[in-house]
Design a protein around this motif. Structure first.
Motif, short mmCIF file in Angstrom:
data_model
loop_
_atom_site.label_atom_id
_atom_site.label_comp_id
_atom_site.label_asym_id
_atom_site.label_seq_id
_atom_site.Cartn_x
_atom_site.Cartn_y
_atom_site.Cartn_z
N UNK A 97 -0.95 -97.76 5.24
CA UNK A 97 -1.80 -97.20 4.19
C UNK A 97 -0.97 -96.42 3.17
N UNK A 98 0.32 -96.21 3.47
CA UNK A 98 1.19 -95.45 2.57
C UNK A 98 2.61 -95.97 2.74
N UNK A 99 3.27 -96.23 1.62
CA UNK A 99 4.69 -96.60 1.65
C UNK A 99 5.41 -95.79 0.58
N UNK A 100 6.71 -95.63 0.75
CA UNK A 100 7.55 -94.94 -0.22
C UNK A 100 8.43 -95.99 -0.89
N UNK A 101 8.45 -95.94 -2.21
CA UNK A 101 9.27 -96.85 -3.02
C UNK A 101 10.36 -96.02 -3.68
N UNK A 102 11.60 -96.38 -3.44
CA UNK A 102 12.73 -95.68 -4.07
C UNK A 102 13.17 -96.48 -5.28
N UNK A 103 13.25 -95.79 -6.41
CA UNK A 103 13.66 -96.41 -7.68
C UNK A 103 14.69 -95.49 -8.32
N UNK A 104 15.95 -95.90 -8.25
CA UNK A 104 17.01 -95.02 -8.71
C UNK A 104 17.03 -93.77 -7.84
N UNK A 105 17.00 -92.60 -8.47
CA UNK A 105 16.99 -91.35 -7.72
C UNK A 105 15.58 -90.86 -7.41
N UNK A 106 14.57 -91.54 -7.91
CA UNK A 106 13.18 -91.10 -7.73
C UNK A 106 12.53 -91.79 -6.54
N UNK A 107 11.57 -91.08 -5.94
CA UNK A 107 10.76 -91.64 -4.86
C UNK A 107 9.31 -91.63 -5.29
N UNK A 108 8.64 -92.73 -5.07
CA UNK A 108 7.23 -92.88 -5.39
C UNK A 108 6.48 -93.23 -4.11
N UNK A 109 5.26 -92.75 -3.99
CA UNK A 109 4.42 -93.07 -2.84
C UNK A 109 3.28 -93.95 -3.32
#
Length: 57
Positions: free
Chosen positions: A32-44
């Protein structure tokens, strides 16, 4: 006059291809939740109780 696709630089050729498609089920894989890393940023990426997607930084 437009150049044939084979003579375009890679960046232009990629822009002409259709985007890759994934279903949310393929992306979430039962979570139901994943973390996406893009460069130095993290998105949920969250799936809500109403089965909507929310992306937060």
């Amino acid at each position: 006059m437009q150049q044939p696709a084979q003579s375009l630089p890679d960046s232009n050729r990629a822009a002409q291809l259709p985007p890759r498609r994934l279903t949310s089920d393929e992306l979430m894989q039962g979570e139901r939740r994943i973390v996406i890393e893009h460069g130095d940023a993290r998105y949920t990426l969250l799936v809500t109780r109403n089965d909507k997607l929310i992306l937060v930084k």
